[in-house]
Design a protein around this motif. Structure first.
Motif, mmCIF file in Angstrom:
data_model
loop_
_atom_site.group_PDB
_atom_site.id
_atom_site.type_symbol
_atom_site.label_atom_id
_atom_site.label_comp_id
_atom_site.label_asym_id
_atom_site.label_seq_id
_atom_site.Cartn_x
_atom_site.Cartn_y
_atom_site.Cartn_z
ATOM 1 N N VAL A 4 -11.301 1.431 -9.341
ATOM 2 C CA VAL A 4 -12.190 0.681 -8.454
ATOM 3 C C VAL A 4 -11.371 0.217 -7.252
ATOM 4 O O VAL A 4 -10.390 -0.512 -7.394
ATOM 5 N N GLY A 5 -11.794 0.644 -6.069
ATOM 6 C CA GLY A 5 -11.039 0.320 -4.871
ATOM 7 C C GLY A 5 -11.389 -1.040 -4.290
ATOM 8 O O GLY A 5 -12.295 -1.724 -4.769
ATOM 9 N N PRO A 6 -10.600 -1.426 -3.265
ATOM 10 C CA PRO A 6 -9.578 -0.591 -2.652
ATOM 11 C C PRO A 6 -8.334 -0.470 -3.523
ATOM 12 O O PRO A 6 -7.833 -1.466 -4.026
ATOM 13 N N ALA A 7 -7.877 0.762 -3.667
ATOM 14 C CA ALA A 7 -6.704 1.032 -4.494
ATOM 15 C C ALA A 7 -6.089 2.346 -4.045
ATOM 16 O O ALA A 7 -6.773 3.204 -3.473
ATOM 17 N N ILE A 8 -4.805 2.503 -4.319
ATOM 18 C CA ILE A 8 -4.116 3.744 -3.982
ATOM 19 C C ILE A 8 -3.302 4.197 -5.178
ATOM 20 O O ILE A 8 -2.609 3.398 -5.815
ATOM 21 N N ALA A 22 0.838 -1.202 0.000
ATOM 22 C CA ALA A 22 0.000 0.000 0.000
ATOM 23 C C ALA A 22 0.875 1.256 0.000
ATOM 24 O O ALA A 22 0.631 2.221 0.722
ATOM 25 N N ASN A 23 1.924 1.207 -0.830
ATOM 26 C CA ASN A 23 2.837 2.331 -1.055
ATOM 27 C C ASN A 23 3.679 2.697 0.165
ATOM 28 O O ASN A 23 4.180 3.817 0.257
ATOM 29 N N LYS A 24 3.850 1.759 1.108
ATOM 30 C CA LYS A 24 4.743 1.975 2.247
ATOM 31 C C LYS A 24 5.600 0.739 2.419
ATOM 32 O O LYS A 24 5.084 -0.376 2.421
ATOM 33 N N PRO A 25 6.933 0.879 2.538
ATOM 34 C CA PRO A 25 7.810 -0.288 2.660
ATOM 35 C C PRO A 25 7.370 -1.212 3.784
ATOM 36 O O PRO A 25 6.994 -0.755 4.872
ATOM 37 N N VAL A 26 7.425 -2.516 3.523
ATOM 38 C CA VAL A 26 6.966 -3.487 4.516
ATOM 39 C C VAL A 26 7.763 -3.346 5.810
ATOM 40 O O VAL A 26 7.224 -3.549 6.910
ATOM 41 N N GLU A 60 -3.267 10.331 -3.996
ATOM 42 C CA GLU A 60 -2.334 11.123 -3.202
ATOM 43 C C GLU A 60 -1.986 12.446 -3.887
ATOM 44 O O GLU A 60 -2.247 12.637 -5.082
ATOM 45 N N PRO A 61 -1.414 13.387 -3.127
ATOM 46 C CA PRO A 61 -1.132 14.721 -3.678
ATOM 47 C C PRO A 61 -0.308 14.674 -4.960
ATOM 48 O O PRO A 61 0.646 13.913 -5.086
ATOM 49 N N GLY A 62 -0.719 15.501 -5.909
ATOM 50 C CA GLY A 62 -0.001 15.587 -7.170
ATOM 51 C C GLY A 62 -0.385 14.549 -8.189
ATOM 52 O O GLY A 62 0.011 14.638 -9.353
ATOM 53 N N ARG A 106 -9.688 8.919 0.127
ATOM 54 C CA ARG A 106 -9.192 10.291 0.225
ATOM 55 C C ARG A 106 -8.721 10.721 -1.155
ATOM 56 O O ARG A 106 -8.028 9.982 -1.845
ATOM 57 N N VAL A 107 -9.106 11.909 -1.562
ATOM 58 C CA VAL A 107 -8.649 12.458 -2.841
ATOM 59 C C VAL A 107 -7.891 13.742 -2.557
ATOM 60 O O VAL A 107 -8.486 14.772 -2.228
ATOM 61 N N SER A 108 -6.569 13.673 -2.674
ATOM 62 C CA SER A 108 -5.723 14.854 -2.486
ATOM 63 C C SER A 108 -5.135 15.326 -3.805
ATOM 64 O O SER A 108 -4.515 16.391 -3.865
ATOM 65 N N GLY A 109 -5.298 14.518 -4.850
ATOM 66 C CA GLY A 109 -4.820 14.888 -6.167
ATOM 67 C C GLY A 109 -5.963 15.405 -7.028
ATOM 68 O O GLY A 109 -6.980 15.897 -6.531
ATOM 69 N N SER A 110 -5.817 15.260 -8.344
ATOM 70 C CA SER A 110 -6.786 15.795 -9.303
ATOM 71 C C SER A 110 -7.507 14.651 -10.021
ATOM 72 O O SER A 110 -6.863 13.753 -10.574
ATOM 73 N N VAL A 111 -8.834 14.700 -10.017
ATOM 74 C CA VAL A 111 -9.659 13.707 -10.716
ATOM 75 C C VAL A 111 -10.647 14.470 -11.586
ATOM 76 O O VAL A 111 -11.460 15.258 -11.073
ATOM 77 N N ASP A 112 -10.592 14.269 -12.918
ATOM 78 C CA ASP A 112 -11.465 15.062 -13.786
ATOM 79 C C ASP A 112 -12.885 14.499 -13.820
ATOM 80 O O ASP A 112 -13.157 13.392 -13.320
ATOM 81 N N ALA A 113 -13.784 15.258 -14.420
ATOM 82 C CA ALA A 113 -15.206 14.899 -14.435
ATOM 83 C C ALA A 113 -15.483 13.667 -15.280
ATOM 84 O O ALA A 113 -16.527 13.020 -15.110
ATOM 85 N N ALA A 114 -14.582 13.325 -16.188
ATOM 86 C CA ALA A 114 -14.782 12.154 -17.037
ATOM 87 C C ALA A 114 -14.306 10.867 -16.373
ATOM 88 O O ALA A 114 -14.414 9.793 -16.961
ATOM 89 N N SER A 115 -13.778 10.967 -15.151
ATOM 90 C CA SER A 115 -13.276 9.793 -14.442
ATOM 91 C C SER A 115 -14.260 9.356 -13.373
ATOM 92 O O SER A 115 -15.116 10.122 -12.925
ATOM 93 N N GLU A 116 -14.097 8.112 -12.932
ATOM 94 C CA GLU A 116 -14.970 7.551 -11.895
ATOM 95 C C GLU A 116 -14.126 6.832 -10.849
ATOM 96 O O GLU A 116 -13.282 6.003 -11.190
ATOM 97 N N LEU A 117 -14.350 7.183 -9.603
ATOM 98 C CA LEU A 117 -13.733 6.481 -8.489
ATOM 99 C C LEU A 117 -14.819 5.676 -7.790
ATOM 100 O O LEU A 117 -15.864 6.224 -7.417
ATOM 101 N N VAL A 118 -14.573 4.394 -7.598
ATOM 102 C CA VAL A 118 -15.565 3.504 -7.001
ATOM 103 C C VAL A 118 -14.980 2.871 -5.746
ATOM 104 O O VAL A 118 -13.917 2.238 -5.796
#
Length: 355
Positions: free
Chosen positions: A270-274, A29-33, A259-261, A241-253
């Motif tokens: 489609v989650g769970p995803a990072i 999940a984007n953090k070293p084990v 993450e930022p940037g 959590r949405v800290s970055g940019s998601v345009d109107a043509a996209s879908e988060l489920v």
């Protein structure tokens, strides 16, 4: 009490990733084990930590630093060759002194932390306290035999004929008595100083060795299958959590972290995803249980149940599943490769295929 974390192994089961990276730094999940173990140690109230490192010392030291980010004071202990877990204790003898200590394998993942077993050890103070879990194939692990009262009778490393299905989890607690045991060891048939032999020495010397059978989740993240499974488990607990940019043509489920940037354009996640910092997902699909590292690019491609390490690029390919993709990798379609679909369909099926 001190902590001793072993992070000197070569990670042969995770090659080719570990040809260029420390296995303990492969992300979940984007953090070293490794970081999950360091956090568990700090949460248990232990702040002095000896970190046993080998050929990947520079990379691990760059990631961990002096340990202050975790609330720890880290001392690096060089192991010239991976000669067994007990060898890690041997080279740490001067650092550990006469303190009790917890030994934690840097590529292990345990849900629920270790504060409970640390408190139990401090209260009862046996010569050693081990954690056990039931496994399907004990031949791959150190195996414990218990008497009817649950006391440890014997231990054996990777036995051909296991006496039980109870495998040692990669967390051990020791009193200073273990140092005498380690000093008496001879290399096993594997050419290593086995920690199971050291604990067996304590048992035969009449010293108390206690065990706890854990019912929670534990994995030795030594291979791709286990890495993906641990990644799945951690992602299950994501808070969206949405800290970055998601345009109107996209879908988060579902449970998705952007993450930022990071930028998501004309895509479906489609989650769970990072989606890591600075990553770009464009005209693509990121499916469940997927970690996209920082600075990655996924364009006109589909991926799910996978781990993608930082700065990798995936462009113009069909579905990727159950994959571990390394740093700075480029995945593109092969020129002129024929495309085909193999289908086994039941009656009255409806299929949509994008050519």
């Amino acid at each position: 009490m001190k902590a001793l974390v072993l992070a000197g192994g070569s990670g042969t089961r995770l090659r080719p990733i570990t040809h260029t990276s420390a296995k303990q730094l492969v992300p979940v999940a984007n953090k070293p084990v490794l970081f999950y173990g360091l956090e568990a140690i700090a949460d248990a109230g232990i702040h002095e930590l000896g970190l046993v490192v080998g050929d990947t010392q520079a990379e691990i030291e760059s990631a961990v630093g002096d340990g202050s980010a975790f609330g720890l004071q880290v001392t690096y202990l060089r192991q010239e060759a991976p000669l067994g877990l007990a060898h890690g204790v041997l080279i740490a003898r001067d650092y550990l002194g006469d303190d009790d200590f917890v030994m934690y394998l840097g590529d292990n993942f345990i849900v629920g932390g270790i504060d409970g077993i640390v408190r139990k050890f401090a209260r009862e103070r046996p010569a050693a306290q081990i954690m056990l879990t039931r496994v399907g194939d004990p031949r791959q692990f150190g195996v414990a035999e218990l008497d009817p009262r649950g006391r440890v009778v014997s231990l054996e490393e990777k036995p051909v004929r296991p006496k039980s299905d109870l495998a040692l989890v990669g967390v051990y607690l020791f009193s200073p008595a273990v140092h005498e045991a380690v000093s008496e060891l001879k290399p096993s048939w594997r050419g290593e100083l086995e920690i199971t032999d050291a604990i067996q020495w304590l048992i035969e010397a009449g010293l108390p060795v206690e065990s706890s059978v854990i019912s929670g989740y534990w994995k030795d993240t030594g291979n791709v299958t286990d890495m993906l499974e641990v990644n799945r488990l951690v992602l299950e607990a994501l808070e969206p959590r949405v800290s970055g940019s998601v345009d109107a043509a996209s879908e988060l489920v579902g449970r998705v972290v952007v993450e930022p940037g990071a930028v998501v354009e004309r895509s479906r996640v489609v989650g769970p995803a990072i989606i890591g910092a600075g990553a770009r997902i464009q005209d693509g699909y990121v499916g469940p249980f997927t970690s996209i590292g920082s600075g990655c690019v996924v364009v006109n491609a589909e991926i799910e149940y996978s781990i993608v390490l930082p700065r990798a690029s995936i462009r113009g390919v069909g579905r990727i599943e159950r994959s571990l993709i390394g740093h700075d990798v480029e995945v593109t379609p092969a020129a002129g490769a024929p495309r085909a679909h193999r289908l086994v369909l039941g009656d009255h099926s409806k299929v949509q295929i994008r050519s």
